[in-house]
Design a protein around this motif. Structure first.
Motif, PDB file in Angstrom:
ATOM      1  N   LEU A  71       0.820  -1.204   0.000  1.00  0.00           N
ATOM      2  CA  LEU A  71       0.000   0.000   0.000  1.00  0.00           C
ATOM      3  C   LEU A  71       0.857   1.258   0.000  1.00  0.00           C
ATOM      4  O   LEU A  71       0.526   2.252  -0.646  1.00  0.00           O
ATOM      5  CB  LEU A  71      -0.928  -0.018   1.213  1.00  0.00           C
ATOM      6  CG  LEU A  71      -2.016  -1.102   1.197  1.00  0.00           C
ATOM      7  CD1 LEU A  71      -2.786  -1.096   2.516  1.00  0.00           C
ATOM      8  CD2 LEU A  71      -2.963  -0.912   0.026  1.00  0.00           C
ATOM      9  N   ASP A  72       1.980   1.226   0.723  1.00  0.00           N
ATOM     10  CA  ASP A  72       2.891   2.365   0.723  1.00  0.00           C
ATOM     11  C   ASP A  72       3.423   2.657  -0.670  1.00  0.00           C
ATOM     12  O   ASP A  72       3.771   3.784  -1.006  1.00  0.00           O
ATOM     13  CB  ASP A  72       4.072   2.105   1.670  1.00  0.00           C
ATOM     14  CG  ASP A  72       3.658   2.176   3.128  1.00  0.00           C
ATOM     15  OD1 ASP A  72       2.584   2.747   3.411  1.00  0.00           O
ATOM     16  OD2 ASP A  72       4.395   1.635   3.967  1.00  0.00           O
ATOM     17  N   PRO A  92       3.123   6.100  -6.146  1.00  0.00           N
ATOM     18  CA  PRO A  92       3.887   6.485  -7.334  1.00  0.00           C
ATOM     19  C   PRO A  92       3.442   5.769  -8.616  1.00  0.00           C
ATOM     20  O   PRO A  92       3.981   6.049  -9.678  1.00  0.00           O
ATOM     21  CB  PRO A  92       5.321   6.088  -6.976  1.00  0.00           C
ATOM     22  CG  PRO A  92       5.320   5.823  -5.515  1.00  0.00           C
ATOM     23  CD  PRO A  92       3.943   5.352  -5.207  1.00  0.00           C
ATOM     24  N   LEU A  93       2.522   4.838  -8.535  1.00  0.00           N
ATOM     25  CA  LEU A  93       2.171   4.031  -9.696  1.00  0.00           C
ATOM     26  C   LEU A  93       1.378   4.830 -10.717  1.00  0.00           C
ATOM     27  O   LEU A  93       0.550   5.671 -10.379  1.00  0.00           O
ATOM     28  CB  LEU A  93       1.364   2.805  -9.269  1.00  0.00           C
ATOM     29  CG  LEU A  93       2.077   1.818  -8.351  1.00  0.00           C
ATOM     30  CD1 LEU A  93       1.124   0.697  -7.957  1.00  0.00           C
ATOM     31  CD2 LEU A  93       3.318   1.245  -9.010  1.00  0.00           C
ATOM     32  N   PHE A 146      11.340  -3.032  -6.021  1.00  0.00           N
ATOM     33  CA  PHE A 146      10.712  -2.267  -7.098  1.00  0.00           C
ATOM     34  C   PHE A 146      10.731  -0.777  -6.782  1.00  0.00           C
ATOM     35  O   PHE A 146      11.067   0.052  -7.632  1.00  0.00           O
ATOM     36  CB  PHE A 146       9.264  -2.729  -7.298  1.00  0.00           C
ATOM     37  CG  PHE A 146       9.115  -3.957  -8.152  1.00  0.00           C
ATOM     38  CD1 PHE A 146      10.198  -4.543  -8.785  1.00  0.00           C
ATOM     39  CD2 PHE A 146       7.866  -4.535  -8.333  1.00  0.00           C
ATOM     40  CE1 PHE A 146      10.056  -5.675  -9.570  1.00  0.00           C
ATOM     41  CE2 PHE A 146       7.710  -5.666  -9.126  1.00  0.00           C
ATOM     42  CZ  PHE A 146       8.801  -6.231  -9.743  1.00  0.00           C
ATOM     43  N   ALA A 147      10.344  -0.421  -5.552  1.00  0.00           N
ATOM     44  CA  ALA A 147      10.287   0.990  -5.172  1.00  0.00           C
ATOM     45  C   ALA A 147      11.672   1.630  -5.213  1.00  0.00           C
ATOM     46  O   ALA A 147      11.839   2.747  -5.697  1.00  0.00           O
ATOM     47  CB  ALA A 147       9.683   1.123  -3.780  1.00  0.00           C
ATOM     48  N   GLY A 148      12.678   0.892  -4.715  1.00  0.00           N
ATOM     49  CA  GLY A 148      14.026   1.426  -4.685  1.00  0.00           C
ATOM     50  C   GLY A 148      14.617   1.646  -6.061  1.00  0.00           C
ATOM     51  O   GLY A 148      15.495   2.499  -6.244  1.00  0.00           O
ATOM     52  N   ARG A 149      14.120   0.905  -7.045  1.00  0.00           N
ATOM     53  CA  ARG A 149      14.639   1.031  -8.407  1.00  0.00           C
ATOM     54  C   ARG A 149      13.685   1.795  -9.309  1.00  0.00           C
ATOM     55  O   ARG A 149      13.881   1.855 -10.517  1.00  0.00           O
ATOM     56  CB  ARG A 149      14.910  -0.373  -8.972  1.00  0.00           C
ATOM     57  CG  ARG A 149      16.026  -1.096  -8.229  1.00  0.00           C
ATOM     58  CD  ARG A 149      16.102  -2.564  -8.572  1.00  0.00           C
ATOM     59  NE  ARG A 149      16.341  -2.790  -9.988  1.00  0.00           N
ATOM     60  CZ  ARG A 149      16.339  -3.998 -10.552  1.00  0.00           C
ATOM     61  NH1 ARG A 149      16.082  -5.052  -9.825  1.00  0.00           N
ATOM     62  NH2 ARG A 149      16.582  -4.139 -11.842  1.00  0.00           N
ATOM     63  N   ALA A 195       5.539  -0.850 -10.930  1.00  0.00           N
ATOM     64  CA  ALA A 195       4.974  -2.194 -10.745  1.00  0.00           C
ATOM     65  C   ALA A 195       4.758  -2.443  -9.266  1.00  0.00           C
ATOM     66  O   ALA A 195       5.388  -1.811  -8.415  1.00  0.00           O
ATOM     67  CB  ALA A 195       5.911  -3.251 -11.335  1.00  0.00           C
ATOM     68  N   ILE A 196       3.893  -3.381  -8.970  1.00  0.00           N
ATOM     69  CA  ILE A 196       3.598  -3.725  -7.581  1.00  0.00           C
ATOM     70  C   ILE A 196       3.161  -5.173  -7.478  1.00  0.00           C
ATOM     71  O   ILE A 196       2.560  -5.722  -8.411  1.00  0.00           O
ATOM     72  CB  ILE A 196       2.496  -2.805  -7.006  1.00  0.00           C
ATOM     73  CG1 ILE A 196       2.364  -3.026  -5.496  1.00  0.00           C
ATOM     74  CG2 ILE A 196       1.171  -3.007  -7.730  1.00  0.00           C
ATOM     75  CD1 ILE A 196       1.491  -2.006  -4.811  1.00  0.00           C
TER      76      ILE A 196
END
Length: 303
Positions: A21-22, A26-27, A54-57, A61-62
């Motif tokens: 959820l966090d 950004p998606l 995924f978030a760090g790069r 996507a999620i």
């Protein structure tokens, strides 16, 4: 048989759905959505890990966990097929065989294992399945320097430990003995290993403790009639290697007891690290293009 001892590692913090959820904000509307299908007790630690990656790069996507009851599994998969931005799925035990009728293509490794744990949607809308866990064990065994040639292996848990069994069979083990309360599942796995590797003597039962070189703990948490619950690892020879048959960040109870007994262990966090890399490669997020990864390459049977 030689092994490289495992070093101590701290398991990642669990966040699961909260981490997912966090990551939603950004998606974009074109974000690729991946679903993890598992039973009510699905472990969300791996989902937390890959969402943070995924978030760090900066990936659009999620991964989302979906707890699915056995009687609704087919209906859920058919529904997800209708959602256009569902790009792939990770399938947890015990649904890795149940997913096969829904797939259009299956890799050689998945055909050999009779299961798929990763599924991706192709450009033409079809579903392609593979067995990433098997290749994760291949990579882990290589990285840890495990020489299994001629080893006598005892596998406890036919479903959970099947991938490890095939990976070790490829490395030249001599015997594989499978213990599982589901005799039919154990017999079927023994037959598939024997067919792929004629030099491996595969059977069902419980071997003499002093004859065992490698133990595969393939029993899922809470699995009934787990033969390892009452087994004392001190009965094994000091040179024995204990392998976690599941990819998980925490030590299984038997792995923990084996380590306390001074035995060499290969824990599930090592396999999970390899598995996360394979997920990214399979779904097109890895540093290497998928066509260059080993996951697609057939396992090497006996000549």
């Amino acid at each position: 048989m030689t092994t490289t001892p495992r070093t101590d590692r701290q398991p990642p913090l669990a966040g699961g759905l909260f981490s997912a959820l966090d990551h939603l904000m950004p998606l974009s509307p074109e974000a690729r959505v991946f679903c993890v299908l598992g039973p009510d007790d699905i472990d969300v630690d791996a989902i937390d890990i890959i969402n943070k990656r995924f978030a760090g790069r900066g990936k659009d996507a999620i991964w989302l966990p979906m707890r699915v009851a056995a009687e609704t599994f087919d209906a859920v998969v058919k529904t997800l097929d209708l959602v256009q931005n569902i790009a792939g799925m990770a399938i947890h035990d015990p649904y890795q065989a149940a997913i096969l009728p829904h797939l259009d293509h299956l890799s050689p490794l998945a055909k050999l294992a009779g299961a798929a744990d990763v599924v991706r949607r192709t450009a033409d809308g079809q579903w392609e399945g593979d067995i990433a866990l098997l290749d994760a064990f291949r990579r882990t065994l290589r990285a840890e320097g495990v020489d299994a040639k001629g080893a006598r292996v005892w596998l406890v848990g036919a479903r959970g430990g099947a991938a490890a069994a095939f990976a070790l069979a490829e490395r030249g083990i001599a015997t594989l003995t499978i213990a599982d309360p589901r005799i039919g599942a154990a017999t079927e796995l023994a037959g598939r290993v024997q067919a792929a590797f004629p030099r491996v003597s595969a059977s069902v039962g419980v071997p003499d403790a002093h004859s065992i070189d490698i133990v595969i703990d393939g029993a899922a948490p809470g699995e009934p009639e787990n033969a390892l619950l009452a087994f004392d690892p001190a009965r094994l020879r000091p040179e024995a290697l204990i392998v976690d048959g599941l990819a998980r960040p925490r030590l299984s109870p038997f792995i923990e007891r084996a380590a306390e007994a001074g035995l060499t262990t290969l824990a599930g966090d090592l396999v999970q690290a390899s598995l996360m890399n394979l997920y990214e490669e399979f779904f097109g997020f890895g540093r290497l293009p998928y066509k260059d990864a080993t996951i697609r390459h057939p396992i090497c049977p006996d000549a």
